[in-house]
Design a protein around this motif. Sequence first.
Motif, PDB file in Angstrom:
ATOM      1  N   PRO A 204      42.586  55.339  35.351  1.00 41.70           N
ATOM      2  CA  PRO A 204      41.126  55.169  35.320  1.00 41.70           C
ATOM      3  C   PRO A 204      40.417  55.926  36.435  1.00 41.70           C
ATOM      4  CG  PRO A 204      42.191  53.069  34.903  1.00 41.70           C
ATOM      5  CD  PRO A 204      43.276  54.033  35.298  1.00 41.70           C
ATOM      6  N   ASP A 205      41.101  56.101  37.572  1.00 44.84           N
ATOM      7  CA  ASP A 205      40.499  56.788  38.708  1.00 44.84           C
ATOM      8  C   ASP A 205      40.790  58.275  38.740  1.00 44.84           C
ATOM      9  OD1 ASP A 205      39.102  54.839  40.557  1.00 44.84           O
ATOM     10  OD2 ASP A 205      41.007  53.808  40.277  1.00 44.84           O
ATOM     11  N   ARG A 206      41.693  58.734  37.910  1.00 47.34           N
ATOM     12  CA  ARG A 206      42.080  60.148  37.946  1.00 47.34           C
ATOM     13  C   ARG A 206      42.248  60.687  36.529  1.00 47.34           C
ATOM     14  NH1 ARG A 206      45.249  64.523  39.277  1.00 47.34           N
ATOM     15  NH2 ARG A 206      45.142  65.204  41.444  1.00 47.34           N
ATOM     16  N   PRO A 207      41.166  61.231  35.936  1.00 46.43           N
ATOM     17  CA  PRO A 207      41.273  61.817  34.592  1.00 46.43           C
ATOM     18  C   PRO A 207      42.201  63.027  34.608  1.00 46.43           C
ATOM     19  CG  PRO A 207      38.965  61.465  35.232  1.00 46.43           C
ATOM     20  CD  PRO A 207      39.797  61.292  36.464  1.00 46.43           C
ATOM     21  N   ALA A 208      42.524  63.522  33.423  1.00 45.59           N
ATOM     22  CA  ALA A 208      43.388  64.700  33.312  1.00 45.59           C
ATOM     23  C   ALA A 208      42.787  65.884  34.063  1.00 45.59           C
ATOM     24  CB  ALA A 208      43.579  65.061  31.845  1.00 45.59           C
ATOM     25  N   LEU A 209      43.644  66.751  34.568  1.00 48.21           N
ATOM     26  CA  LEU A 209      43.192  67.903  35.350  1.00 48.21           C
ATOM     27  C   LEU A 209      42.224  68.781  34.563  1.00 48.21           C
ATOM     28  CD1 LEU A 209      45.745  66.965  36.946  1.00 48.21           C
ATOM     29  CD2 LEU A 209      46.188  69.367  37.427  1.00 48.21           C
ATOM     30  N   CYS A 210      42.423  68.836  33.249  1.00 48.21           N
ATOM     31  CA  CYS A 210      41.562  69.674  32.411  1.00 48.21           C
ATOM     32  C   CYS A 210      40.166  69.096  32.280  1.00 48.21           C
ATOM     33  CB  CYS A 210      42.173  69.836  31.024  1.00 48.21           C
ATOM     34  SG  CYS A 210      42.292  68.271  30.094  1.00 48.21           S
ATOM     35  N   GLY A 211      39.998  67.812  32.605  1.00 47.60           N
ATOM     36  CA  GLY A 211      38.698  67.166  32.476  1.00 47.60           C
ATOM     37  C   GLY A 211      38.392  66.736  31.059  1.00 47.60           C
ATOM     38  N   GLY A 212      39.296  67.001  30.115  1.00 50.10           N
ATOM     39  CA  GLY A 212      39.028  66.716  28.715  1.00 50.10           C
ATOM     40  C   GLY A 212      39.530  65.373  28.230  1.00 50.10           C
ATOM     41  N   ILE A 213      40.309  64.667  29.050  1.00 51.12           N
ATOM     42  CA  ILE A 213      40.901  63.404  28.607  1.00 51.12           C
ATOM     43  C   ILE A 213      40.801  62.373  29.716  1.00 51.12           C
ATOM     44  CG2 ILE A 213      42.971  62.285  27.707  1.00 51.12           C
ATOM     45  CD1 ILE A 213      44.013  65.009  26.889  1.00 51.12           C
ATOM     46  N   ASN A 214      40.241  61.193  29.390  1.00 53.64           N
ATOM     47  CA  ASN A 214      40.224  60.105  30.364  1.00 53.64           C
ATOM     48  C   ASN A 214      41.166  58.993  29.910  1.00 53.64           C
ATOM     49  OD1 ASN A 214      38.826  58.427  28.467  1.00 53.64           O
ATOM     50  ND2 ASN A 214      36.856  59.207  29.167  1.00 53.64           N
ATOM     51  N   TRP A 215      41.178  57.903  30.657  1.00 51.97           N
ATOM     52  CA  TRP A 215      42.126  56.819  30.390  1.00 51.97           C
ATOM     53  C   TRP A 215      41.911  56.211  29.015  1.00 51.97           C
ATOM     54  CZ3 TRP A 215      41.972  51.560  29.421  1.00 51.97           C
ATOM     55  CH2 TRP A 215      43.163  50.855  29.622  1.00 51.97           C
ATOM     56  N   PHE A 216      40.667  56.032  28.603  1.00 51.02           N
ATOM     57  CA  PHE A 216      40.376  55.472  27.285  1.00 51.02           C
ATOM     58  C   PHE A 216      40.862  56.402  26.171  1.00 51.02           C
ATOM     59  CE2 PHE A 216      37.201  53.032  29.740  1.00 51.02           C
ATOM     60  CZ  PHE A 216      37.470  51.758  29.254  1.00 51.02           C
ATOM     61  N   ASP A 217      40.668  57.701  26.358  1.00 51.61           N
ATOM     62  CA  ASP A 217      41.144  58.673  25.372  1.00 51.61           C
ATOM     63  C   ASP A 217      42.657  58.568  25.208  1.00 51.61           C
ATOM     64  OD1 ASP A 217      38.551  59.686  25.134  1.00 51.61           O
ATOM     65  OD2 ASP A 217      38.870  61.192  26.679  1.00 51.61           O
ATOM     66  N   CYS A 218      43.353  58.450  26.326  1.00 49.84           N
ATOM     67  CA  CYS A 218      44.814  58.370  26.294  1.00 49.84           C
ATOM     68  C   CYS A 218      45.286  57.101  25.593  1.00 49.84           C
ATOM     69  CB  CYS A 218      45.371  58.420  27.709  1.00 49.84           C
ATOM     70  SG  CYS A 218      45.189  60.018  28.509  1.00 49.84           S
ATOM     71  N   ARG A 219      44.620  56.011  25.855  1.00 45.66           N
ATOM     72  CA  ARG A 219      44.999  54.750  25.210  1.00 45.66           C
ATOM     73  C   ARG A 219      44.907  54.883  23.694  1.00 45.66           C
ATOM     74  NH1 ARG A 219      41.624  49.278  26.271  1.00 45.66           N
ATOM     75  NH2 ARG A 219      40.073  50.547  25.172  1.00 45.66           N
ATOM     76  N   ALA A 220      43.837  55.496  23.233  1.00 48.18           N
ATOM     77  CA  ALA A 220      43.663  55.695  21.791  1.00 48.18           C
ATOM     78  C   ALA A 220      44.703  56.666  21.239  1.00 48.18           C
ATOM     79  CB  ALA A 220      42.254  56.208  21.513  1.00 48.18           C
ATOM     80  N   ALA A 221      44.961  57.747  21.987  1.00 49.11           N
ATOM     81  CA  ALA A 221      45.910  58.768  21.527  1.00 49.11           C
ATOM     82  C   ALA A 221      47.313  58.207  21.387  1.00 49.11           C
ATOM     83  CB  ALA A 221      45.912  59.941  22.494  1.00 49.11           C
TER      84      ALA A 221
END
Length: 459
Positions: A204-221
């Motif tokens: 939650p405090d550190r999104p992906a380096l690309c800036g395109g994916i956050n923690w919520f996106d990952c949970r869904a993926a």
Amino acid sequence: MFGDIPVEISPMYEGERIRAANMFVELGGPKSIGAELVLVSESVEDGKITVVGPEIKDMEEGKIYPLGILLEVSGKQLEKDLEGVIERRIHEICNYVQGFMHLNQRDKIWCRVSKDSHKKGFGLNHLGKAISIMFKDEFPIIEEIAVTIMTEEEKVKEFVEKAKLEYEKRDSKARDLSEEDVDSFYGCVMCQSFAPTHVCVITPDRPALCGGINWFDCRAAAKIDPEGPIFEIPKGELLDSVTGEYTSLNNTVAENSQHTFNKVYLHSIFGHPHTSCGCFEAVAFYMPELDGIGVVHRDFKGDTPLGIPFSAMAGQCSGGKQVEGFSGLCVEYMRSPKFLKADGGYERIVWLPKEIKEKILENIPKELHEKIATEEDVSSIHHLKKFLSEKNHPVIKRISELESTEKEPETVFEEEKESNSEMVQFAQVPEMAIPTSGGIKIILKNAKIYAEKVIITKK
């Protein structure tokens, strides 16, 4: 399935690089504009492919054109939260197309078409069809998909602004969540075709380096594609709350980097910084002359105070390397309360490009607003040190303390007392980067460092 597409479509082309000598045209990138966006809609005309603006066959060889890629998708199981996840896969799927190179993400996309693919008759309509077919194959929950590709400058400009608004909505959703609030983090290895030892850790405090994916996106993926490149990481034991070191993350990085690295600090560029891919939005870099840290982003065209540009910084730490003193990151991470927490956070930041500083100004402590320099304030380390001194930046106190220790009595190892001429090995490092200027990069690998004297001074 791809019978009327004149080039091959296969994962074997995912790591293909198109150099300038083999390039027919460039789309988007640092010298133009571009963006990609996925929107979940209720009604979509399945299979519709639209090209707005010049097609590849109408373009002039060697030129650079703007690029917009819009995917509209629908399906009973699709949710708004999945937009970012599907969008990030554009990078992977576009690179399956022979002679088409896709780099970066969001409004930083950079693509190239090879001369060979152009000769074969490849066009953007073929790219759209390939995307349409492969996304439905990769994501069975996508029932309908329409692809619009734009190369007309005014249309792309409008599209980029629209896309940025959507990105901001997604990013703001995760800002109230912290690492302490969740039971699991996520890993992503999507960039390993370009950076084989890179393991992106998303919290939650550190999104992906690309800036395109956050923690919520990952949970869904991870839910819709359990076997995909994004996977859940149980939180594990917290080893250090300051650096952000967890047992589970260490194990995950070791396993997925072919045991090249076995430890990672989420919130530090020293010791064991996060590995860096090549799609990162920015680079944090250490300036030993000031004991301070600077951050430079991909769109910055000038030189940093070290005398080298972003491209040289990126070359220093990309490819999945873990290089102390350098770390790729996304701009959104700079809004986190844990931003480089172990290194002092914003009290250690001494230089930022004006564009980035203005973008995150509300996240910088007010007392530091005028104390962090930009390219408009300084152009070299010498000028930066003078600026920091005049503004009384907190790092000046660190510099003073370091300089004062040099004047204190020295304590010398017994080896020196016995023989001043004997060389003593005092360090052995797997990899160490030496900051330089003038576009030169020096990396010492598997280095053994010897010295005639080894001196310890009390701080």
